[in-house]
Design a protein around this motif. Structure first.
Motif, PDB file in Angstrom:
ATOM      1  N   LEU B 113      37.412  40.651  46.836  1.00  0.00           N
ATOM      2  CA  LEU B 113      36.174  40.331  47.383  1.00  0.00           C
ATOM      3  C   LEU B 113      35.691  41.330  48.497  1.00  0.00           C
ATOM      4  CD1 LEU B 113      35.552  36.452  47.216  1.00  0.00           C
ATOM      5  CD2 LEU B 113      34.314  38.212  45.886  1.00  0.00           C
ATOM      6  N   VAL B 114      36.726  41.735  49.326  1.00  0.00           N
ATOM      7  CA  VAL B 114      36.410  42.598  50.474  1.00  0.00           C
ATOM      8  C   VAL B 114      36.600  43.852  50.176  1.00  0.00           C
ATOM      9  CG1 VAL B 114      37.058  40.695  51.985  1.00  0.00           C
ATOM     10  CG2 VAL B 114      38.838  42.450  51.380  1.00  0.00           C
ATOM     11  N   GLY B 115      36.550  44.050  48.865  1.00  0.00           N
ATOM     12  CA  GLY B 115      36.624  45.563  48.484  1.00  0.00           C
ATOM     13  C   GLY B 115      37.748  46.302  48.067  1.00  0.00           C
ATOM     14  N   ILE B 116      38.851  45.780  48.163  1.00  0.00           N
ATOM     15  CA  ILE B 116      40.173  46.468  47.747  1.00  0.00           C
ATOM     16  C   ILE B 116      40.439  46.369  46.230  1.00  0.00           C
ATOM     17  CG2 ILE B 116      42.603  46.397  48.105  1.00  0.00           C
ATOM     18  CD1 ILE B 116      42.005  44.884  50.786  1.00  0.00           C
ATOM     19  N   LYS B 117      40.483  47.481  45.674  1.00  0.00           N
ATOM     20  CA  LYS B 117      40.539  47.484  44.113  1.00  0.00           C
ATOM     21  C   LYS B 117      41.749  48.379  43.537  1.00  0.00           C
ATOM     22  CE  LYS B 117      35.535  47.878  44.005  1.00  0.00           C
ATOM     23  NZ  LYS B 117      35.233  46.681  44.051  1.00  0.00           N
ATOM     24  N   LYS B 118      42.486  49.180  44.417  1.00  0.00           N
ATOM     25  CA  LYS B 118      43.394  49.884  43.747  1.00  0.00           C
ATOM     26  C   LYS B 118      44.609  48.774  43.400  1.00  0.00           C
ATOM     27  CE  LYS B 118      43.198  54.521  45.756  1.00  0.00           C
ATOM     28  NZ  LYS B 118      43.571  55.371  46.768  1.00  0.00           N
ATOM     29  N   SER B 119      45.144  49.050  42.134  1.00  0.00           N
ATOM     30  CA  SER B 119      46.124  48.161  41.639  1.00  0.00           C
ATOM     31  C   SER B 119      47.503  48.393  42.725  1.00  0.00           C
ATOM     32  CB  SER B 119      46.843  48.738  40.435  1.00  0.00           C
ATOM     33  OG  SER B 119      45.825  48.467  39.379  1.00  0.00           O
ATOM     34  N   ALA B 120      47.795  49.466  43.050  1.00  0.00           N
ATOM     35  CA  ALA B 120      48.806  49.726  44.100  1.00  0.00           C
ATOM     36  C   ALA B 120      48.754  48.929  45.349  1.00  0.00           C
ATOM     37  CB  ALA B 120      49.244  51.018  44.290  1.00  0.00           C
ATOM     38  N   ASP B 121      47.644  48.986  45.872  1.00  0.00           N
ATOM     39  CA  ASP B 121      47.253  48.393  47.064  1.00  0.00           C
ATOM     40  C   ASP B 121      47.172  46.694  46.750  1.00  0.00           C
ATOM     41  OD1 ASP B 121      44.637  50.643  47.992  1.00  0.00           O
ATOM     42  OD2 ASP B 121      46.810  50.548  48.292  1.00  0.00           O
ATOM     43  N   LEU B 122      46.608  46.310  45.585  1.00  0.00           N
ATOM     44  CA  LEU B 122      47.000  44.852  45.345  1.00  0.00           C
ATOM     45  C   LEU B 122      48.312  44.325  45.274  1.00  0.00           C
ATOM     46  CD1 LEU B 122      43.626  44.675  43.112  1.00  0.00           C
ATOM     47  CD2 LEU B 122      43.738  43.582  45.545  1.00  0.00           C
ATOM     48  N   ASP B 123      49.207  45.212  44.340  1.00  0.00           N
ATOM     49  CA  ASP B 123      50.357  44.942  44.042  1.00  0.00           C
ATOM     50  C   ASP B 123      51.162  44.605  45.567  1.00  0.00           C
ATOM     51  OD1 ASP B 123      51.168  46.781  41.267  1.00  0.00           O
ATOM     52  OD2 ASP B 123      49.924  44.994  41.661  1.00  0.00           O
ATOM     53  N   SER B 124      50.895  45.611  46.363  1.00  0.00           N
ATOM     54  CA  SER B 124      51.431  45.539  47.641  1.00  0.00           C
ATOM     55  C   SER B 124      51.007  44.037  48.657  1.00  0.00           C
ATOM     56  CB  SER B 124      51.314  46.579  48.355  1.00  0.00           C
ATOM     57  OG  SER B 124      51.748  46.565  49.871  1.00  0.00           O
ATOM     58  N   ILE B 125      49.889  43.890  48.440  1.00  0.00           N
ATOM     59  CA  ILE B 125      49.307  42.863  49.100  1.00  0.00           C
ATOM     60  C   ILE B 125      49.789  41.449  48.524  1.00  0.00           C
ATOM     61  CG2 ILE B 125      47.158  41.282  49.506  1.00  0.00           C
ATOM     62  CD1 ILE B 125      45.760  43.827  49.730  1.00  0.00           C
ATOM     63  N   VAL B 126      50.071  41.440  47.341  1.00  0.00           N
ATOM     64  CA  VAL B 126      50.542  40.284  46.670  1.00  0.00           C
ATOM     65  C   VAL B 126      51.973  39.944  46.958  1.00  0.00           C
ATOM     66  CG1 VAL B 126      51.098  39.312  44.375  1.00  0.00           C
ATOM     67  CG2 VAL B 126      48.915  40.246  44.720  1.00  0.00           C
ATOM     68  N   GLU B 127      52.791  41.091  46.879  1.00  0.00           N
ATOM     69  CA  GLU B 127      54.117  40.838  47.326  1.00  0.00           C
ATOM     70  C   GLU B 127      54.229  40.333  48.702  1.00  0.00           C
ATOM     71  OE1 GLU B 127      56.692  44.196  46.124  1.00  0.00           O
ATOM     72  OE2 GLU B 127      58.265  43.208  47.341  1.00  0.00           O
ATOM     73  N   LYS B 128      53.641  41.277  49.473  1.00  0.00           N
ATOM     74  CA  LYS B 128      53.680  40.873  51.057  1.00  0.00           C
ATOM     75  C   LYS B 128      53.206  39.294  51.263  1.00  0.00           C
ATOM     76  CE  LYS B 128      52.225  42.246  55.491  1.00  0.00           C
ATOM     77  NZ  LYS B 128      51.117  42.652  56.262  1.00  0.00           N
ATOM     78  N   ALA B 129      52.312  39.122  50.635  1.00  0.00           N
ATOM     79  CA  ALA B 129      51.659  37.613  50.864  1.00  0.00           C
ATOM     80  C   ALA B 129      52.742  36.475  50.410  1.00  0.00           C
ATOM     81  CB  ALA B 129      50.118  37.590  50.100  1.00  0.00           C
ATOM     82  N   LEU B 130      53.105  36.710  49.115  1.00  0.00           N
ATOM     83  CA  LEU B 130      54.089  35.890  48.668  1.00  0.00           C
ATOM     84  C   LEU B 130      55.293  35.874  49.346  1.00  0.00           C
ATOM     85  CD1 LEU B 130      53.531  36.534  44.832  1.00  0.00           C
ATOM     86  CD2 LEU B 130      53.131  34.439  46.130  1.00  0.00           C
ATOM     87  N   ARG B 131      55.659  36.909  49.798  1.00  0.00           N
ATOM     88  CA  ARG B 131      57.104  36.989  50.635  1.00  0.00           C
ATOM     89  C   ARG B 131      56.987  36.265  52.014  1.00  0.00           C
ATOM     90  NH1 ARG B 131      61.148  39.910  49.190  1.00  0.00           N
ATOM     91  NH2 ARG B 131      61.008  41.643  47.698  1.00  0.00           N
TER      92      ARG B 131
END
Lengths: 225, 253
Positions: B113-131
């Motif tokens: 929603l805030v504009g982050i679209k790249k898969s690599a970026d999203l993957d990184s965000i998902v892992e960091k948040a879940l960790r």
């Protein structure tokens, strides 16, 4: 457990503490009379009664620990319950000192031609009993101002102990036949000096219980009471 | 280390229509500390919590006076964006509310929603948040699994991760463990203690033992007033106010 049940338990514990304190106070009184009046039978009564004091400590500990475990108390209730544990322990030690004083009375009573007790011993008994009475009053009335007074009296008791000890040493030096007497007298004075320390500890605990102020080893904090 | 104020409230009054739910609240919550709000039902603690990220904006007839600052900036100024406020001040609710999507999509929703679209970026965000939410090891091999298939405790940690994905400064938690079993509750509490190294946490709880266990500071609310606020250790051993003592010892409430 309901809240009403908890309140009853707290009140019951307080009653038990006061009952224990009265028993201990009686023991100190009778131990002092046994010493001053050479009343061996009183000394024996005190020594036997100390078993009751020990049983009271155990009962208070058991009740307080159960409430701590089952009620997770906080604030005033927490301070009261932790104080119960420490107060019961201090009272038990006062009881021990009374029993020990009684044993000194018995030993002195069995001596042939014992030296008369110094006047300072009467003073010391009065001072130590006075401290204990004030401390136990402060507990019964939840009154930390009485406790604060107790804290100021220990130096006097300590001073009397040093004076009695010095006098006993002089007597022992002057007459080798008086060594046994002198040692019993010093032990008796030591029992009273310890009694004064326990009265101080009791008073400090009441201050913490009522006001939440820790004045143990912090004399400057006592000024805030 | 000198702590600065993460959130401060100044003379806050709050009304639901004619009913005044909060009265002259003044409060300063330190950064990277855990603050707990306690009080009986209806005291205003959850209302106040929701003010901290403008969740009450949507309540019809609600109005507020006074100021609420997050990191020194008023969040109720005309030019303050409530969506941005809620990004920086995240919220976790009593009942876990994962979206009916995969675990991965739950976490990505906000960043996308805030504009982050790249898969690599999203993957990184998902892992960091879940960790960060202490959930990664349990779900890393099943990120496409439905979030609704997770246990209650896992769902709540997923909701925490979802908030963390937006890198908030503050996390508000409204009775986050009241619907969870004791083991899940313990895990969330462990997480809260760890999270406070990086994040300011504000938790509303009915469980006073929880407030005593996890928080650094505790605020006691009653009938819309802030009765007492102070270090948790002091409030639970020697509260200043008699009403606080009566509440925390169970004599009313």
């Amino acid at each position: 457990m309901t809240q009403g049940f908890f309140e009853k338990e707290l009140s019951g514990l307080k009653r038990d503490l006061i009952q224990m304190s009265r028993t201990v106070e009686l023991n100190v009184y009778e131990a002092a009379r046994a010493l001053l009046e050479a009343r061996g039978e009183l000394a024996v009564t005190v020594i036997k009664r100390d078993n009751l004091v020990n049983a009271m400590e155990n009962a208070i500990n058991d009740r307080a620990i159960l409430l701590l475990a089952t009620r997770q108390p906080v604030a005033g209730d927490l301070r009261f319950l932790t104080a119960c544990l420490r107060l019961a322990a201090e009272l038990e030690r006062v009881g021990d000192q009374a029993a020990n004083l009684s044993r000194r009375a018995l030993a002195l009573g069995e001596m042939e031609n014992p030296w008369p007790l110094p006047e300072k011993m009467k003073e010391m008994i009065a001072a130590a009993r006075g401290m204990l009475e004030l401390a136990l009053d402060s507990l019964a009335r939840d009154d930390p101002s009485l406790s604060k007074t107790v804290l100021t009296l220990d130096d006097q008791v300590d001073g009397l102990y040093r004076a009695i000890r010095a006098e006993a040493i002089d007597v022992m030096k002057s007459d080798g036949e008086k060594v046994a007497w002198g040692l019993e007298l010093i032990n008796a004075a030591s029992n009273l000096e310890r009694l004064g320390d326990h009265a101080t500890n009791l008073a400090e605990e009441v201050i913490f219980m009522v006001r939440g102020l820790n004045v143990r080893h912090l004399p400057e904090t006592a000024a805030a009471v | 280390m000198v702590n600065t104020s993460a959130i401060s409230a100044h003379e806050v009054d709050f009304f639901y229509g004619d009913f005044q739910a909060l009265k002259k609240i003044n409060l300063d919550l330190e950064e990277r500390r855990i603050s707990a709000f306690i009080g009986p039902s209806g005291c205003g603690k959850s209302t106040f919590l929701r003010l901290l990220n403008r969740m009450n904006d949507a309540v019809a007839g609600a109005r507020m006076s006074g100021r609420v600052l997050v990191k020194g900036r008023s969040i109720y100024d005309r030019n303050a964006d409530p969506v941005e406020v809620r990004r920086k001040v995240g919220m976790v609710f009593q009942k876990p509310n994962p979206f009916p999507k995969s675990i991965y999509e739950n976490i990505c929703y906000g960043p996308r929603l805030v504009g982050i679209k790249k898969s690599a970026d999203l993957d990184s965000i998902v892992e960091k948040a879940l960790r960060s939410a202490a959930l990664w090891e349990e779900v890393k091999d099943a990120l496409n699994k439905s979030a609704l298939a997770l246990s209650g405790g896992q769902q709540q940690r997923l909701c925490i991760a979802r908030s963390l994905a937006l890198s908030p400064d503050v996390l508000l938690m409204d009775e986050p463990t009241s619907a969870l079993d004791p083991i899940a509750t313990a895990k969330i509490e462990e997480w809260i203690k760890e999270a406070a190294r990086e994040l300011t946490v504000v938790i509303v709880t009915h469980n006073m033992q929880q407030a005593a266990r996890v928080s650094d500071a505790t605020a006691f609310f009653y009938l819309g007033e802030l009765v007492e606020f102070g270090p948790t250790k002091e409030l639970f051993t020697n509260p200043v106010n008699k009403r606080t003592e009566n509440y925390i010892t169970g004599r009313f409430g």
